[in-house]
Motif scaffolding. Structure first.
Motif, PDB file in Angstrom:
ATOM      1  N   LYS B 144      -5.430  40.954 -41.453  1.00  0.00           N
ATOM      2  CA  LYS B 144      -6.300  41.589 -40.450  1.00  0.00           C
ATOM      3  C   LYS B 144      -6.653  40.692 -39.271  1.00  0.00           C
ATOM      4  N   ALA B 145      -6.105  39.497 -39.219  1.00  0.00           N
ATOM      5  CA  ALA B 145      -6.405  38.634 -38.062  1.00  0.00           C
ATOM      6  C   ALA B 145      -5.913  39.329 -36.796  1.00  0.00           C
ATOM      7  N   VAL B 146      -6.728  39.286 -35.746  1.00  0.00           N
ATOM      8  CA  VAL B 146      -6.364  39.924 -34.483  1.00  0.00           C
ATOM      9  C   VAL B 146      -5.856  38.849 -33.527  1.00  0.00           C
ATOM     10  N   THR B 147      -4.584  38.897 -33.211  1.00  0.00           N
ATOM     11  CA  THR B 147      -4.015  37.896 -32.305  1.00  0.00           C
ATOM     12  C   THR B 147      -4.135  38.399 -30.865  1.00  0.00           C
ATOM     13  N   ARG B 148      -3.534  37.637 -29.944  1.00  0.00           N
ATOM     14  CA  ARG B 148      -3.501  38.069 -28.551  1.00  0.00           C
ATOM     15  C   ARG B 148      -2.296  38.961 -28.295  1.00  0.00           C
ATOM     16  N   ALA B 149      -1.487  39.159 -29.316  1.00  0.00           N
ATOM     17  CA  ALA B 149      -0.122  39.642 -29.060  1.00  0.00           C
ATOM     18  C   ALA B 149       0.152  41.109 -29.379  1.00  0.00           C
ATOM     19  N   GLY B 150      -0.838  41.883 -29.829  1.00  0.00           N
ATOM     20  CA  GLY B 150      -0.485  43.217 -30.318  1.00  0.00           C
ATOM     21  C   GLY B 150      -0.790  44.383 -29.383  1.00  0.00           C
ATOM     22  N   ALA B 151      -1.283  44.113 -28.167  1.00  0.00           N
ATOM     23  CA  ALA B 151      -1.670  45.228 -27.287  1.00  0.00           C
ATOM     24  C   ALA B 151      -0.432  45.997 -26.826  1.00  0.00           C
ATOM     25  N   ARG B 152      -0.589  47.319 -26.677  1.00  0.00           N
ATOM     26  CA  ARG B 152       0.518  48.179 -26.247  1.00  0.00           C
ATOM     27  C   ARG B 152       0.094  48.976 -25.024  1.00  0.00           C
ATOM     28  N   PRO B 153       1.071  49.362 -24.192  1.00  0.00           N
ATOM     29  CA  PRO B 153       0.741  50.190 -23.022  1.00  0.00           C
ATOM     30  C   PRO B 153      -0.056  51.414 -23.475  1.00  0.00           C
ATOM     31  N   GLY B 154      -1.078  51.738 -22.727  1.00  0.00           N
ATOM     32  CA  GLY B 154      -1.927  52.871 -23.091  1.00  0.00           C
ATOM     33  C   GLY B 154      -3.188  52.442 -23.820  1.00  0.00           C
ATOM     34  N   ASP B 155      -3.159  51.256 -24.426  1.00  0.00           N
ATOM     35  CA  ASP B 155      -4.376  50.755 -25.082  1.00  0.00           C
ATOM     36  C   ASP B 155      -5.474  50.579 -24.034  1.00  0.00           C
ATOM     37  N   GLN B 156      -6.692  50.850 -24.433  1.00  0.00           N
ATOM     38  CA  GLN B 156      -7.830  50.685 -23.546  1.00  0.00           C
ATOM     39  C   GLN B 156      -8.361  49.253 -23.655  1.00  0.00           C
ATOM     40  N   VAL B 157      -8.767  48.704 -22.502  1.00  0.00           N
ATOM     41  CA  VAL B 157      -9.253  47.323 -22.471  1.00  0.00           C
ATOM     42  C   VAL B 157     -10.780  47.321 -22.441  1.00  0.00           C
ATOM     43  N   PHE B 158     -11.366  46.566 -23.377  1.00  0.00           N
ATOM     44  CA  PHE B 158     -12.827  46.476 -23.480  1.00  0.00           C
ATOM     45  C   PHE B 158     -13.287  45.039 -23.319  1.00  0.00           C
ATOM     46  N   VAL B 159     -14.528  44.920 -22.875  1.00  0.00           N
ATOM     47  CA  VAL B 159     -15.160  43.611 -22.858  1.00  0.00           C
ATOM     48  C   VAL B 159     -16.571  43.760 -23.417  1.00  0.00           C
ATOM     49  N   THR B 160     -17.043  42.726 -24.150  1.00  0.00           N
ATOM     50  CA  THR B 160     -18.416  42.756 -24.664  1.00  0.00           C
ATOM     51  C   THR B 160     -19.357  42.154 -23.616  1.00  0.00           C
ATOM     52  N   GLY B 161     -20.621  42.503 -23.711  1.00  0.00           N
ATOM     53  CA  GLY B 161     -21.655  41.873 -22.882  1.00  0.00           C
ATOM     54  C   GLY B 161     -21.442  42.061 -21.393  1.00  0.00           C
ATOM     55  N   THR B 162     -21.900  41.076 -20.640  1.00  0.00           N
ATOM     56  CA  THR B 162     -21.733  41.121 -19.186  1.00  0.00           C
ATOM     57  C   THR B 162     -21.105  39.810 -18.722  1.00  0.00           C
ATOM     58  N   LEU B 163     -20.566  39.846 -17.504  1.00  0.00           N
ATOM     59  CA  LEU B 163     -19.793  38.694 -17.038  1.00  0.00           C
ATOM     60  C   LEU B 163     -20.378  38.078 -15.763  1.00  0.00           C
ATOM     61  N   GLY B 164     -20.066  36.820 -15.554  1.00  0.00           N
ATOM     62  CA  GLY B 164     -20.410  36.150 -14.299  1.00  0.00           C
ATOM     63  C   GLY B 164     -21.573  35.180 -14.408  1.00  0.00           C
ATOM     64  N   ALA B 165     -22.460  35.408 -15.402  1.00  0.00           N
ATOM     65  CA  ALA B 165     -23.674  34.589 -15.452  1.00  0.00           C
ATOM     66  C   ALA B 165     -23.381  33.138 -15.815  1.00  0.00           C
ATOM     67  N   SER B 166     -22.406  32.915 -16.687  1.00  0.00           N
ATOM     68  CA  SER B 166     -22.125  31.541 -17.087  1.00  0.00           C
ATOM     69  C   SER B 166     -21.628  30.725 -15.895  1.00  0.00           C
ATOM     70  N   ALA B 167     -20.741  31.330 -15.098  1.00  0.00           N
ATOM     71  CA  ALA B 167     -20.231  30.620 -13.911  1.00  0.00           C
ATOM     72  C   ALA B 167     -21.351  30.381 -12.901  1.00  0.00           C
ATOM     73  N   LEU B 168     -22.251  31.365 -12.800  1.00  0.00           N
ATOM     74  CA  LEU B 168     -23.405  31.164 -11.906  1.00  0.00           C
ATOM     75  C   LEU B 168     -24.282  30.026 -12.434  1.00  0.00           C
ATOM     76  N   GLY B 169     -24.497  30.017 -13.747  1.00  0.00           N
ATOM     77  CA  GLY B 169     -25.286  28.945 -14.357  1.00  0.00           C
ATOM     78  C   GLY B 169     -24.683  27.581 -14.062  1.00  0.00           C
TER      79      GLY B 169
END
Lengths: 332, 332
Positions: B144-169
């Motif tokens: 069940k390990a999830v690698t970087r390698a299994g995505a297929r065309p049509g898969d939806q891309v998700f992200v957790t949380g919000t972005l940008g704050a660490s770079a601002l910090g």
């Protein structure tokens, strides 16, 4: 200096398929299939330029090789077999790609020789010295790991190989000697080799572990006196060592003809980075220990006995003295 | 500076008994009992002073904590659970014992919070910067390990949380801002917190992994654009991202009122060290993904789709542009 992706790509291109590795270098983590009926072993050891080595002492190949070797020695000291390694390096800004490649050459050479799969790591630049941290995962039969803690009074104390040469090699390096210098005599070359290219006692360690021959074991990285002290303390007993039976390296014995101020016994007792095994065994095992030595081509020397009194004693014939524990000092 | 034995003794005194640990800190290697029917995960991540952090940015507690956090994030990104950690540190010569203790306080605090057992490590002095390398061993259900390698065309891309704050910090730290400074407004404090005290998405990652909800996953350490590129390349496809759907951190949106030159989208696309999860999932899983988000208290945002064409595209309404992959640059 090569980028992190260049380093990773170069490493990936050299990897061989290894059993048990489902996902190797290049993902967020490696995925491994543990062998059945095995306990896992895990350790890490750090080498810092200016503390553990100097860059002008030898080729980067040997620095990389040693960084892995000292970790393999820890697994051998548990009676186990190393399987996987992860390598973290921080490389001096401005280093040429050839430096990094040579460093990894040494790591891969020893990994291939010992059947260890490189499964991951991390790279960074360093605004200071070179840092190499290696972690190794190994395994052993369930319940057969040999700790430092099981020795009992009456157990016989053994050491593999010979002692003192690594400390002599270090001293010679500090005085400017280098490997393969045409001016080196044989003892100098041997001492440099012992310090720069240690050979962890993998077969001997795993044979002792599998056969259940040691009640406690440690590898000599800090020096015989210090590591014996660790083993005795963890086992809650003491030890008496016969000074005359300590196997001093021939290179050390030869060297004193050149430098009579050198004390061979001091080098053998207190010199670090030997990567020999020090272990305690039931007196009934002496014949089997000799057999393991013969089978794995490694000298096994009985140097003393564990005792109930929590002291370390050095015996010279009939005379007994407290064994001074002189911790091995790195450069800084 | 405390000696290695003092550091080891201090660490040993704080260790709790952990399940699966037969032998912990203090021997040549740790001995672990692998859980049945699990695959092992192993990773390591390095932090070097002057490259990944500066000592005057925060308390050593937070440096130690982050060194462990970024490794836990790697295990989360595989859909696994972290179990054991080994810590190698090279500490600037002359550091007081309180510095070392504080560094380990941060490591232990997070280890205890996340049920991770510290099982080993190595310490050295450093003639240069502070260096921390952490290795983590975790596990997941077999296969069940999830690698970087299994995505297929049509898969939806998700992200957790919000972005940008660490770079601002990071930008604010470089301009002299510090945590808990009375002059900080809320957005500044939040951005500093995100950069200095990242919260790896452990529960979310392992839930996604166990439920088999992601075809590929990675944690955002180098920035969304770079890590999406890694995921797409390893999965042998491309991706199209909706600029308008990228969840930009509130602190970043608030900050532009103070500094209109800041481009929030640039921070969210290219800022590193977010330690959020980026993953691809079958379109049939959208409801279950929302559920995992609700259960683990983490915002889940659909930001795009994997495509067959091996390109990264950024969509603004009807307009499409190539997504520039801007590798996250550390200090050096």
């Amino acid at each position: 200096m090569p980028t992190e992706s260049e380093i990773i790509n170069s490493i990936r291109s050299r990897l061989q398929r290894a059993s048990g590795v489902v996902v190797g270098v290049g993902d967020d983590a490696a995925v491994l299939k543990p062998r059945e009926s095995k306990d896992l072993l895990a350790c890490c050891d750090l080498m810092v330029e200016g503390v553990h080595f100097r860059r002008d002492w030898c080729e980067p190949t040997l620095i990389g090789r040693k960084a892995l070797a000292i970790n393999l020695s820890d697994i051998a000291a548990m009676g186990g077999t190393p399987r996987y390694a992860m390598i973290s390096v921080a490389i001096m800004a401005g280093s040429p790609a050839s430096f990094v490649e040579s460093l990894f050459d040494g790591i891969f050479e020893l990994a291939d020789q010992t059947g260890v799969a490189v499964i991951g790591g991390d790279t960074s630049s360093s605004p200071g010295p070179l840092f190499i941290d290696v972690s190794v995962i190994g395994d052993c039969e369930v319940g057969k790991a040999v700790t430092r803690a099981g020795a009992r009074p009456g157990d016989q104390v053994f050491v593999t190989g010979t002692l003192g040469a690594s400390a002599l090699g270090l001293r010679l390096l500090e005085r400017g000697a280098r490997l393969k210098d045409p001016g080196n005599n044989q003892s100098c070359e041997e001492a440099l080799l012992k310090h720069l290219i240690p050979s962890p006692r993998l077969k001997t360690g795993s044979s002792i572990g599998q056969a259940g021959l040691a009640t406690a074991m440690i590898d000599i990285s800090d020096g015989l006196s210090t590591d014996l002290c660790h083993l005795a303390e963890e086992s809650d007993c003491g030890a008496i060592i016969d000074a005359g039976s300590i196997p001093i390296a021939q290179s050390v014995l030869d060297y004193i003809t050149e430098d009579p101020a050198t004390d061979p016994l001091d080098l053998a007792l207190n010199g670090g980075e030997e990567y020999e095994l020090l272990f305690a065994t039931d007196p009934g095992n002496l014949a089997r220990i000799s057999e393991v030595g013969l089978q794995t081509g490694v000298r096994m020397t009985r140097i003393g006995e564990m005792i109930e009194r929590k002291q370390l004693i050095l015996r010279f014939g009939d005379e007994q003295r407290p064994l001074q524990v002189k911790g091995y000092e790195h450069l800084v």
